[in-house]
Design a protein around this motif. Structure first.
Motif, short mmCIF file in Angstrom:
data_model
loop_
_atom_site.label_atom_id
_atom_site.label_comp_id
_atom_site.label_asym_id
_atom_site.label_seq_id
_atom_site.Cartn_x
_atom_site.Cartn_y
_atom_site.Cartn_z
N ASP A 13 0.81 -1.22 0.00
CA ASP A 13 0.00 0.00 0.00
C ASP A 13 0.84 1.26 0.00
O ASP A 13 0.39 2.31 -0.46
CB ASP A 13 -0.93 0.01 1.23
CG ASP A 13 -2.04 -1.02 1.12
OD1 ASP A 13 -2.34 -1.45 0.00
OD2 ASP A 13 -2.62 -1.39 2.16
N ALA A 14 2.05 1.18 0.54
CA ALA A 14 2.95 2.33 0.58
C ALA A 14 4.37 1.88 0.24
O ALA A 14 5.24 1.78 1.11
CB ALA A 14 2.91 2.99 1.96
N PRO A 15 4.63 1.56 -1.04
CA PRO A 15 5.93 1.02 -1.42
C PRO A 15 7.07 2.00 -1.17
O PRO A 15 6.94 3.21 -1.39
CB PRO A 15 5.76 0.73 -2.92
CG PRO A 15 4.63 1.62 -3.36
CD PRO A 15 3.72 1.72 -2.19
N LYS A 16 8.20 1.44 -0.70
CA LYS A 16 9.39 2.24 -0.44
C LYS A 16 10.38 2.07 -1.59
O LYS A 16 10.54 0.95 -2.10
CB LYS A 16 10.02 1.82 0.88
CG LYS A 16 9.12 2.06 2.09
CD LYS A 16 9.82 1.61 3.37
CE LYS A 16 8.93 1.86 4.58
NZ LYS A 16 9.57 1.41 5.85
N PRO A 17 11.05 3.13 -1.97
CA PRO A 17 12.00 3.05 -3.11
C PRO A 17 13.09 2.00 -2.92
O PRO A 17 13.58 1.42 -3.89
CB PRO A 17 12.59 4.46 -3.16
CG PRO A 17 11.58 5.33 -2.49
CD PRO A 17 10.96 4.49 -1.43
N GLU A 18 13.47 1.77 -1.67
CA GLU A 18 14.57 0.82 -1.43
C GLU A 18 14.17 -0.64 -1.60
O GLU A 18 15.02 -1.53 -1.65
CB GLU A 18 15.18 1.03 -0.04
CG GLU A 18 14.18 0.85 1.10
CD GLU A 18 13.55 2.16 1.55
OE1 GLU A 18 13.17 2.24 2.73
OE2 GLU A 18 13.45 3.07 0.72
#
Length: 339
Positions: A13-18
């Motif tokens: 739901d809230a993907p992180k770039p890393e």
């Protein structure tokens, strides 16, 4: 890292770039598809999706890292999905995780992967990856899943509603999500305006017809009486009911037969199995015929096709009732060939 169900849902739901790789393994393909949909939604409606067959990465392992590092034609987000990831894609995943840059998330779906395999261990060991095992929820786990999805849509499920939804969806997360979304829309529910959903609300949006009304059609399908299917389906349609309840009842009947068939395969006599489970007298004849005709693999395939047909009906711009009718005829024809 190894991700729990709440962790992977939050990450989608809230993907992180890393996070470069989301590895979804285990037999619940519907669950993996639902998680992928969440990630696609988080990336936005204009995100470009690239699908790669896992077999292609065996001979061209560098493509995955290249796709993850490439920009969309219009400069927006991209989602790379690997279908059928297996142990032969380890090199491709390794190149992805060790690349100088990636930029776009990769979801790899591998229903046949083992938790002890190299690919799963690779994802668990990497700080740039998340590995999650997808299993079809059953019993208390299925009810917990229903309640969790409902809360995400601002619904407080009352009474036996969680159990009813869990039973109706039979662990299929895609179908469950559709049902919850429909219920939330009906009650005007959202996370910032929660609503109570009781049995009356389920009854009002369900419009399910009784299983007695569908008995003839279901038995005709399983018996392989193709010539009678049309009239049986027409009788159901005259009542104005959706074909979704029919598909669900058909799936439940097939699941019951699969459970009984397992006992027969273990050495029990058909008549003894029917007597042991006290099969309703009205269904004894057809149950006996079905257990002698259908094997475990055929039943599993019919269950899968029925579930896929229901999911297809619930998708946007589908052919609707025609899909259910076509699937019923296809299963009936398959049964007829078993004679």
């Amino acid at each position: 890292m190894k991700a729990t169900a709440p962790q992977i849902r939050a990450a989608m739901d809230a993907p992180k770039p890393e996070t470069r790789l989301y590895l979804l393994h285990g037999p619940d393909e519907s669950g993996a598809a639902e998680l992928t949909t969440r990630l696609a939604r988080a990336l936005g409606p204009d995100a470009e999706r690239i699908d790669i067959d896992g077999k292609e990465l065996r001979t061209n392992p560098g493509r995955l890292a290249d796709e993850a590092a490439s920009m969309s034609l219009f400069g927006g987000a991209r989602l790379i999905r690997v279908i059928g990831a297996d142990e032969f894609t380890v090199e491709a995943m390794t190149l992805l995780l060790s690349a100088e840059r990636a930029g776009n998330p990769v979801v790899a779906i591998g229903p046949g992967l083992k938790a002890s395999g190299k690919l799963v261990k690779l994802a668990i060991a990497s700080s740039s990856a998340m590995a999650h095992a997808c299993y079809v929820p059953e019993g208390a786990n299925a009810v917990q899943l229903v309640q969790m999805v409902a809360r995400e849509h601002g619904l407080r499920l009352m009474g036996d509603v969680p159990q009813r939804l869990a039973t109706a969806c039979a662990g299929d997360r895609a179908i469950l999500s559709r049902e919850i979304e429909k219920l939330a829309l009906y009650l005007d529910a959202a996370p910032d305006r929660p609503r109570d959903a009781d049995a009356n609300a389920i009854d009002e949006i369900g419009a399910d017809i009784g299983e007695d009304d569908m008995f003839g059609a279901i038995e005709a399908v399983i018996d392989g009486r193709v010539a009678e299917i049309g009239a049986e389906l027409a009788g159901i349609g005259e009542g104005g009911a959706s074909a979704i309840p029919l598909l669900r009842s058909l799936a439940r009947r097939l699941v019951t037969l699969a459970e009984l068939r397992a006992e027969v395969d273990a050495g029990a006599r058909v008549d003894d199995v029917i007597e042991k489970h006290r099969i309703f007298f009205k269904e004894r004849g057809s149950t006996s015929r079905a257990l002698r005709r259908w094997n475990a693999q055929q039943l599993a395939r019919a269950i899968e096709r029925t579930r896929l047909a229901e999911r297809a009906m619930m998708s946007s711009a589908s052919a609707g009732e025609v899909l259910a009718e076509a699937e019923c005829v296809a299963i009936a024809r398959a049964s007829a060939r078993m004679r």
